[in-house]
Design a protein around this motif. Structure first.
Motif, PDB file in Angstrom:
ATOM      1  N   LEU A 259       0.842  -1.208   0.000  1.00 12.95           N
ATOM      2  CA  LEU A 259       0.000   0.000   0.000  1.00 12.95           C
ATOM      3  C   LEU A 259       0.877   1.258   0.000  1.00 12.95           C
ATOM      4  CD1 LEU A 259      -2.613   1.616   0.173  1.00 12.95           C
ATOM      5  CD2 LEU A 259      -2.625   1.224   2.654  1.00 12.95           C
ATOM      6  N   VAL A 260       1.930   1.243   0.790  1.00 11.13           N
ATOM      7  CA  VAL A 260       2.813   2.420   0.826  1.00 11.13           C
ATOM      8  C   VAL A 260       3.466   2.627  -0.547  1.00 11.13           C
ATOM      9  CG1 VAL A 260       4.909   3.403   1.862  1.00 11.13           C
ATOM     10  CG2 VAL A 260       3.162   2.318   3.307  1.00 11.13           C
ATOM     11  N   ARG A 261       3.895   1.532  -1.178  1.00  7.71           N
ATOM     12  CA  ARG A 261       4.481   1.665  -2.529  1.00  7.71           C
ATOM     13  C   ARG A 261       3.451   2.244  -3.496  1.00  7.71           C
ATOM     14  NH1 ARG A 261       6.842  -3.310  -1.364  1.00  7.71           N
ATOM     15  NH2 ARG A 261       5.257  -4.439  -2.543  1.00  7.71           N
ATOM     16  N   ALA A 262       2.224   1.746  -3.429  1.00  8.53           N
ATOM     17  CA  ALA A 262       1.162   2.233  -4.331  1.00  8.53           C
ATOM     18  C   ALA A 262       0.895   3.710  -4.084  1.00  8.53           C
ATOM     19  CB  ALA A 262      -0.109   1.416  -4.126  1.00  8.53           C
ATOM     20  N   ALA A 263       0.823   4.092  -2.808  1.00  6.79           N
ATOM     21  CA  ALA A 263       0.554   5.496  -2.461  1.00  6.79           C
ATOM     22  C   ALA A 263       1.661   6.385  -3.012  1.00  6.79           C
ATOM     23  CB  ALA A 263       0.447   5.651  -0.943  1.00  6.79           C
ATOM     24  N   GLU A 264       2.899   5.936  -2.861  1.00  7.89           N
ATOM     25  CA  GLU A 264       4.027   6.751  -3.322  1.00  7.89           C
ATOM     26  C   GLU A 264       4.039   6.874  -4.842  1.00  7.89           C
ATOM     27  OE1 GLU A 264       6.933   6.224   0.526  1.00  7.89           O
ATOM     28  OE2 GLU A 264       7.439   5.107  -1.301  1.00  7.89           O
ATOM     29  N   GLU A 265       3.643   5.789  -5.514  1.00 14.79           N
ATOM     30  CA  GLU A 265       3.583   5.865  -6.990  1.00 14.79           C
ATOM     31  C   GLU A 265       2.496   6.835  -7.437  1.00 14.79           C
ATOM     32  OE1 GLU A 265       3.273   1.869  -8.582  1.00 14.79           O
ATOM     33  OE2 GLU A 265       5.198   1.384  -7.627  1.00 14.79           O
ATOM     34  N   LEU A 266       1.396   6.895  -6.676  1.00 13.92           N
ATOM     35  CA  LEU A 266       0.283   7.772  -7.069  1.00 13.92           C
ATOM     36  C   LEU A 266       0.604   9.235  -6.810  1.00 13.92           C
ATOM     37  CD1 LEU A 266      -2.710   5.670  -5.707  1.00 13.92           C
ATOM     38  CD2 LEU A 266      -2.392   6.340  -8.099  1.00 13.92           C
ATOM     39  N   LEU A 267       1.062   9.537  -5.577  1.00 15.30           N
ATOM     40  CA  LEU A 267       1.148  10.956  -5.179  1.00 15.30           C
ATOM     41  C   LEU A 267       2.486  11.371  -4.584  1.00 15.30           C
ATOM     42  CD1 LEU A 267      -2.456  11.449  -3.695  1.00 15.30           C
ATOM     43  CD2 LEU A 267      -1.573  12.355  -5.839  1.00 15.30           C
ATOM     44  N   GLY A 268       3.404  10.430  -4.410  1.00 11.83           N
ATOM     45  CA  GLY A 268       4.729  10.787  -3.865  1.00 11.83           C
ATOM     46  C   GLY A 268       4.884  10.319  -2.428  1.00 11.83           C
ATOM     47  N   PRO A 269       6.067  10.577  -1.841  1.00 11.07           N
ATOM     48  CA  PRO A 269       6.362  10.101  -0.486  1.00 11.07           C
ATOM     49  C   PRO A 269       5.333  10.577   0.537  1.00 11.07           C
ATOM     50  CG  PRO A 269       8.328  10.998  -1.518  1.00 11.07           C
ATOM     51  CD  PRO A 269       7.189  11.302  -2.441  1.00 11.07           C
ATOM     52  N   VAL A 270       5.000   9.701   1.461  1.00 11.98           N
ATOM     53  CA  VAL A 270       3.928   9.970   2.428  1.00 11.98           C
ATOM     54  C   VAL A 270       4.453  10.846   3.571  1.00 11.98           C
ATOM     55  CG1 VAL A 270       2.351   8.875   4.072  1.00 11.98           C
ATOM     56  CG2 VAL A 270       2.768   7.804   1.838  1.00 11.98           C
ATOM     57  N   ASP A 271       3.763  11.998   3.778  1.00 14.00           N
ATOM     58  CA  ASP A 271       4.108  12.919   4.870  1.00 14.00           C
ATOM     59  C   ASP A 271       3.205  12.715   6.087  1.00 14.00           C
ATOM     60  OD1 ASP A 271       5.978  14.600   3.258  1.00 14.00           O
ATOM     61  OD2 ASP A 271       4.141  15.051   2.136  1.00 14.00           O
ATOM     62  N   ILE A 272       1.982  12.238   5.822  1.00 12.30           N
ATOM     63  CA  ILE A 272       0.962  12.108   6.874  1.00 12.30           C
ATOM     64  C   ILE A 272       0.333  10.721   6.738  1.00 12.30           C
ATOM     65  CG2 ILE A 272      -1.277  12.964   7.706  1.00 12.30           C
ATOM     66  CD1 ILE A 272      -0.481  15.663   6.184  1.00 12.30           C
ATOM     67  N   LEU A 273       0.328   9.977   7.817  1.00 11.22           N
ATOM     68  CA  LEU A 273      -0.338   8.659   7.811  1.00 11.22           C
ATOM     69  C   LEU A 273      -1.424   8.666   8.870  1.00 11.22           C
ATOM     70  CD1 LEU A 273      -0.605   5.580   7.157  1.00 11.22           C
ATOM     71  CD2 LEU A 273       1.167   5.201   8.905  1.00 11.22           C
ATOM     72  N   VAL A 274      -2.649   8.315   8.466  1.00 10.41           N
ATOM     73  CA  VAL A 274      -3.734   8.144   9.431  1.00 10.41           C
ATOM     74  C   VAL A 274      -4.120   6.664   9.435  1.00 10.41           C
ATOM     75  CG1 VAL A 274      -6.047   8.843  10.143  1.00 10.41           C
ATOM     76  CG2 VAL A 274      -4.551  10.497   9.004  1.00 10.41           C
ATOM     77  N   ASN A 275      -3.767   6.002  10.537  1.00 12.36           N
ATOM     78  CA  ASN A 275      -4.106   4.581  10.711  1.00 12.36           C
ATOM     79  C   ASN A 275      -5.521   4.496  11.251  1.00 12.36           C
ATOM     80  OD1 ASN A 275      -1.832   2.903   9.999  1.00 12.36           O
ATOM     81  ND2 ASN A 275      -0.722   3.851  11.702  1.00 12.36           N
ATOM     82  N   ASN A 276      -6.476   4.415  10.339  1.00 10.32           N
ATOM     83  CA  ASN A 276      -7.895   4.462  10.716  1.00 10.32           C
ATOM     84  C   ASN A 276      -8.625   3.138  10.473  1.00 10.32           C
ATOM     85  OD1 ASN A 276     -10.670   5.933  11.023  1.00 10.32           O
ATOM     86  ND2 ASN A 276     -10.726   5.007   8.984  1.00 10.32           N
ATOM     87  N   ALA A 277      -8.229   2.386   9.438  1.00 11.54           N
ATOM     88  CA  ALA A 277      -8.962   1.148   9.106  1.00 11.54           C
ATOM     89  C   ALA A 277      -8.934   0.199  10.289  1.00 11.54           C
ATOM     90  CB  ALA A 277      -8.339   0.476   7.887  1.00 11.54           C
ATOM     91  N   ALA A 278     -10.083  -0.375  10.590  1.00  7.52           N
ATOM     92  CA  ALA A 278     -10.176  -1.299  11.724  1.00  7.52           C
ATOM     93  C   ALA A 278     -11.455  -2.084  11.602  1.00  7.52           C
ATOM     94  CB  ALA A 278     -10.165  -0.517  13.043  1.00  7.52           C
ATOM     95  N   ILE A 279     -11.511  -3.188  12.327  1.00  9.61           N
ATOM     96  CA  ILE A 279     -12.790  -3.873  12.507  1.00  9.61           C
ATOM     97  C   ILE A 279     -13.025  -4.053  13.999  1.00  9.61           C
ATOM     98  CG2 ILE A 279     -12.832  -5.068  10.274  1.00  9.61           C
ATOM     99  CD1 ILE A 279     -11.949  -7.622  11.783  1.00  9.61           C
ATOM    100  N   ALA A 280     -14.285  -4.199  14.357  1.00  7.60           N
ATOM    101  CA  ALA A 280     -14.649  -4.443  15.753  1.00  7.60           C
ATOM    102  C   ALA A 280     -15.197  -5.859  15.876  1.00  7.60           C
ATOM    103  CB  ALA A 280     -15.692  -3.426  16.204  1.00  7.60           C
ATOM    104  N   VAL A 281     -14.563  -6.635  16.739  1.00  5.36           N
ATOM    105  CA  VAL A 281     -15.072  -7.979  17.042  1.00  5.36           C
ATOM    106  C   VAL A 281     -15.591  -7.930  18.467  1.00  5.36           C
ATOM    107  CG1 VAL A 281     -14.364 -10.366  17.468  1.00  5.36           C
ATOM    108  CG2 VAL A 281     -13.547  -9.163  15.428  1.00  5.36           C
ATOM    109  N   PHE A 282     -16.868  -8.216  18.633  1.00  2.00           N
ATOM    110  CA  PHE A 282     -17.486  -8.173  19.961  1.00  2.00           C
ATOM    111  C   PHE A 282     -18.013  -9.558  20.328  1.00  2.00           C
ATOM    112  CE2 PHE A 282     -18.473  -3.653  18.570  1.00  2.00           C
ATOM    113  CZ  PHE A 282     -17.531  -3.068  19.401  1.00  2.00           C
TER     114      PHE A 282
END
Ligand SMILES: NC(=O)c1ccc[n+]([C@@H]2O[C@H](COP(=O)([O-])OP(=O)(O)OC[C@H]3O[C@@H](n4cnc5c(N)ncnc54)[C@H](OP(=O)(O)O)[C@@H]3O)[C@@H](O)[C@H]2O)c1
Length: 248
Positions: free
Chosen positions: A72-95
């Motif tokens: 994913l980081v490689r894909a992001a960099e190919e699309l828009l360049g080196p990543v300056d800001i990362l938001v780790n938001n994806a998650a699932i909830a198991v209850f």
């Protein structure tokens, strides 16, 4: 407030808090890589950002471990360049009751909530440091701070993410990479509406001093604060955005 030209990678940006965060960062001038599994909703999020004059691209990813994170980081960099800001938001909830949790569900929850952020940070933070700085925001939850029956897997995965936040502040802060977390309370999103239903969500919101559920945009604003230079002296913080629920 300007994030002009900064490249932001937001995981789970096809829905809820992640999507609202992608929109907010783009409004502030960031070039946003919208990531998620659902290509259709990813395209819709990108279209909305572009229609508003922003810059965004979609990087589809079904994330479960180190290889996906690095890809994913490689894909992001190919699309828009080196990543300056990362938001780790994806998650699932198991209850569920501890004795009822299937091993596969435990592993899936820890994979996306802990392992993926771990390897995403490993893939981006050294580059941020080498380029003179960067910002990482992890999205936790209020239930990482207190015990609730039925939330053991989800809550403990987010408690791990909170300790990782502090570990990374220690490791990367001296290299001008700020790492913080936001810990939301009940928030109206596609995920919670599907999982709880509106009524149960409202009942959860009613437990906090604010006496209501948050909108995704309000959590995005908190993330936006942690990303921005106004938070320049904030390192390793877990910022509650929970209507006061963990304070009382
Ligand atoms: N909403 C709340 O009340 C609340 C409260 C506290 C904390 N949080 C935290 O806030 C964050 C966002 O919550 P939300 O309610 O906005 O979530 P949501 O509406 O359920 O959206 C989850 C997002 O994560 C993506 N995702 C999930 N598993 C993935 C995987 N294996 N690989 C790649 N992407 C994956 C989804 O992608 P697709 O849709 O494309 O499949 C979606 O974009 C989460 O970290 C959650 O734990 C939420």
């Amino acid at each position: 407030m300007s994030l002009s030209g900064k490249v932001a990678l937001v995981t789970g940006a096809t829905s809820g808090i992640g999507r609202a965060t992608a929109e907010l960062l783009a409004e502030r001038g960031a070039h946003v890589v919208v990531s998620g599994r659902d290509a259709e909703r990813g395209a819709e999020a990108v279209r909305q950002i572009r229609d508003a004059g922003g810059v965004a691209d979609f990087a589809g990813a079904e994330l479960s471990g180190a290889a996906d994170a690095r890809a994913l980081v490689r894909a992001a960099e190919e699309l828009l360049g080196p990543v300056d800001i990362l938001v780790n938001n994806a998650a699932i909830a198991v209850f569920g009751a501890t004795a009822s949790i299937a091993e596969d569900d435990f592993d899936a929850c820890y994979a996306i909530n802990v392992k993926v952020p771990f390897f995403l940070v490993g893939a981006v933070a050294p580059g941020m440091a080498a380029r003179g700085g960067g910002v990482i925001v992890n999205v936790s939850t209020m239930v990482a701070s207190f015990g609730t029956a039925g939330s053991a897997v989800y809550a403990s995965s987010k408690a791990a993410l909170e300790l990782l936040t502090k570990s990374w502040a220690a490791e990367f802060g001296p290299h001008k990479v700020r790492v913080n977390a936001v810990a939301p309370g009940p928030t109206r999103t596609e995920g919670t509406t599907g999982q709880y239903g509106a009524e149960r969500l409202a009942a959860l919101g009613a437990q906090a001093p604010a006496r209501r559920v948050a909108e995704a945009r309000e959590i995005a604003e908190t993330i936006g604060f942690l990303v921005g230079d106004q938070a320049g002296f904030v390192h390793g913080a877990i910022l509650p955005a929970d209507g006061g629920r963990t304070a009382v």
